[in-house]
Scaffold this active site. Sequence first.
Site, PDB file in Angstrom:
ATOM      1  N   GLU A   1      -8.306  -3.680   5.143  1.00  0.00           N
ATOM      2  CA  GLU A   1      -8.170  -3.513   3.689  1.00  0.00           C
ATOM      3  C   GLU A   1      -7.078  -4.416   3.130  1.00  0.00           C
ATOM      4  O   GLU A   1      -7.219  -4.965   2.036  1.00  0.00           O
ATOM      5  CB  GLU A   1      -7.869  -2.041   3.376  1.00  0.00           C
ATOM      6  CG  GLU A   1      -9.077  -1.151   3.650  1.00  0.00           C
ATOM      7  CD  GLU A   1      -8.741   0.323   3.789  1.00  0.00           C
ATOM      8  OE1 GLU A   1      -8.206   0.703   4.856  1.00  0.00           O
ATOM      9  OE2 GLU A   1      -9.014   1.092   2.873  1.00  0.00           O
TER      10      GLU A   1
ATOM     11  N   ASN B   1       0.870  -1.175   0.000  1.00  0.00           N
ATOM     12  CA  ASN B   1       0.000   0.000   0.000  1.00  0.00           C
ATOM     13  C   ASN B   1       0.908   1.227   0.000  1.00  0.00           C
ATOM     14  O   ASN B   1       1.471   1.586   1.036  1.00  0.00           O
ATOM     15  CB  ASN B   1      -0.896  -0.052   1.243  1.00  0.00           C
ATOM     16  CG  ASN B   1      -1.912   1.073   1.286  1.00  0.00           C
ATOM     17  OD1 ASN B   1      -1.823   2.025   0.505  1.00  0.00           O
ATOM     18  ND2 ASN B   1      -2.862   0.977   2.196  1.00  0.00           N
TER      19      ASN B   1
ATOM     20  N   ARG C   1      -2.577  -1.928  -3.551  1.00  0.00           N
ATOM     21  CA  ARG C   1      -3.714  -1.023  -3.451  1.00  0.00           C
ATOM     22  C   ARG C   1      -3.529   0.100  -4.474  1.00  0.00           C
ATOM     23  O   ARG C   1      -2.501   0.784  -4.473  1.00  0.00           O
ATOM     24  CB  ARG C   1      -3.773  -0.423  -2.054  1.00  0.00           C
ATOM     25  CG  ARG C   1      -4.883   0.584  -1.957  1.00  0.00           C
ATOM     26  CD  ARG C   1      -4.915   1.285  -0.640  1.00  0.00           C
ATOM     27  NE  ARG C   1      -6.040   2.192  -0.614  1.00  0.00           N
ATOM     28  CZ  ARG C   1      -6.044   3.342   0.052  1.00  0.00           C
ATOM     29  NH1 ARG C   1      -4.999   3.704   0.746  1.00  0.00           N
ATOM     30  NH2 ARG C   1      -7.097   4.100   0.018  1.00  0.00           N
TER      31      ARG C   1
ATOM     32  N   ARG D   1     -10.706  17.206   5.247  1.00  0.00           N
ATOM     33  CA  ARG D   1     -11.597  17.473   4.108  1.00  0.00           C
ATOM     34  C   ARG D   1     -13.018  17.669   4.623  1.00  0.00           C
ATOM     35  O   ARG D   1     -13.450  16.951   5.515  1.00  0.00           O
ATOM     36  CB  ARG D   1     -11.571  16.292   3.131  1.00  0.00           C
ATOM     37  CG  ARG D   1     -10.267  16.115   2.405  1.00  0.00           C
ATOM     38  CD  ARG D   1     -10.193  14.762   1.702  1.00  0.00           C
ATOM     39  NE  ARG D   1      -9.490  13.781   2.500  1.00  0.00           N
ATOM     40  CZ  ARG D   1      -9.452  12.475   2.236  1.00  0.00           C
ATOM     41  NH1 ARG D   1     -10.097  11.976   1.223  1.00  0.00           N
ATOM     42  NH2 ARG D   1      -8.776  11.664   3.025  1.00  0.00           N
TER      43      ARG D   1
ATOM     44  N   HIS E   1     -12.609   3.841  -0.767  1.00  0.00           N
ATOM     45  CA  HIS E   1     -12.649   2.944   0.400  1.00  0.00           C
ATOM     46  C   HIS E   1     -13.303   1.605   0.059  1.00  0.00           C
ATOM     47  O   HIS E   1     -13.868   0.938   0.926  1.00  0.00           O
ATOM     48  CB  HIS E   1     -13.435   3.571   1.587  1.00  0.00           C
ATOM     49  CG  HIS E   1     -12.737   4.717   2.252  1.00  0.00           C
ATOM     50  ND1 HIS E   1     -13.421   5.815   2.701  1.00  0.00           N
ATOM     51  CD2 HIS E   1     -11.437   4.931   2.539  1.00  0.00           C
ATOM     52  CE1 HIS E   1     -12.560   6.671   3.246  1.00  0.00           C
ATOM     53  NE2 HIS E   1     -11.344   6.151   3.149  1.00  0.00           N
TER      54      HIS E   1
END
Length: 388
Positions: A375, A8, A85, A233, A174
Site C-alpha cells: 500500500e 500512515n 493514507r 470483525r 483497502h
Amino acid sequence: MSVVLVLNSGSSSLKYRLLDMADERVLAHGLVERIGAGGSIRHRTDDVDVTVQTALADHAAALELMTATFAEHGPDLAPGVVGHRVVHGGSRFSAPVVVDDDVEAAVDELSSLAPLHNPPGLLGIRAARAAFPAVPQVAVFDTAFHATMPAEASTYAIDVDVAARFGVRRYGFHGSSHEYVSQVAAGLLGRPDAKLVVLHLGNGASACAVDAGRSVATSMGLTPLEGLVMGTRGGDLDPGALLHLMRNGLDADDLDTLLNRRSGLTGLTGSGDLRDVLGAAADGDDRAEAALRVYAHRIRGYVGAYLAHLGGLDGLVFTAGVGENSPEVRARVLDGLGHLGLALDPARNTAADRGPRVVSPDGTAVHVLVVPTDEELQIARHAVALAG
Ligand code: ADP
C-alpha cells in the site's frame, strides 16, 4: 522531485517510508508506536536498525521524533512530496488530492463516517503540514479505488432520502491494496483487461472484483465492518440482529465493541490471529475448526458472487498477511471450486517463494495468484503522479 515520504497514521502509531521513486527504492522506513501512552520509534535503513524509547504526547511529537531520528541516523529527509493514507474519502474524493485547508476540513467532516479511522489520518496530515510547510502533501484515500463501482453495486436498498441524508452507501476500503495487487496480477498474466477477484486477507479483510483495472464490486461497505470474517470483525450480519440486541438492552457502544472487537475469529475462538486458529484446529480444537470453515465459506460466497458480476474470471488473487502466507487457507478457500476452473498446484502453493506468483497448475481456466501487497508504494506512486 522523486523522493517521497509516505505516512500512515493510526490512532497511536505512525508508519513511515521514504522512497526514491526514480527506481522505487526504499531509503528508510519505520514505525512510531504508543503515541500518547509512552512512545518509541524503530527506524531502519540498509545500514541502520535503531529503536529509541521516549515520551510522545501526540502525532506532532511523533513526527518530530521521526525527523530527529532521520537527522541522527540518516538518510537526508528532504522529500519532494508527502503522501498520506486516509481511510475515508466519502463521496467527495474519488481520486488522490493535494491537501489544502479545504481538503483538510473535508477530511475532518468525513470523520463522522469513519470515527475510528479518519481522525488519525488528519493528525498525520496536520503534523506533516507543520513540519514540511513548503512540501506538497497528497491524501490517498482507501475508498477512492472503488469510486468506479456501478450504482447497483454501491447502493443499499433503503429509503433513498435517508441514504442521501446520512451518506449511507457502499464505499469500500483497502483501495490502495486492491489497486496495487490487481495491477501486479494483470501484469503477471500479461492481461491489462483481466477479470480478477482480489482477496485481501489480513487482520482486516475484503474481496474486490476488478474488471480491466477498475473496481466493480467490493465486500466492505459504508464502514470496514461488512463482508468477510476478519480478526476481530465478523463481516456480514443480518441488520435485524442489531435491532434484536438493542431491544434486549445493548446500546450503541456495546454494539460497537461487539462488532469491532469481539467478533470475527476473536469472537468465534478467542484469538484474532489466524496462526493461532490454524494451530488450534490442527490440534483437534473443534471451535477453531468450525471458525476456519465459516471463514472460508464466506470467502467462497464472495468469489462465486463476483464471478457472476464479472461474467467470467481470469485470476483469483490472494494478498495480505493471511493470503500471502497461508497455503492452508488458500487450499481451504479453493476446496470444492474445481467446477469453476479454480485449482491449486500443491507444490506451487506450498513453495517458500515470496514474490508475486501463480500457484494454480498449468492449463487451468482460471489462474490463482499470490501477490504481496504494498500500500505504501501505491500511495507513493499516486503522490508523485499528482505532485512530484
Ligand atoms: P493488517 O491487516 O493489520 O495489515 P496483515 O496483513 O499483516 O494485517 O495480516 C495479519 C494476519 O496475517 C494475522 O491474522 C496473522 O495471523 C496472519 N498471518 C501472518 N503470517 C501468517 C502465516 N504464516 N500463516 C497464517 N496466517 C498468517
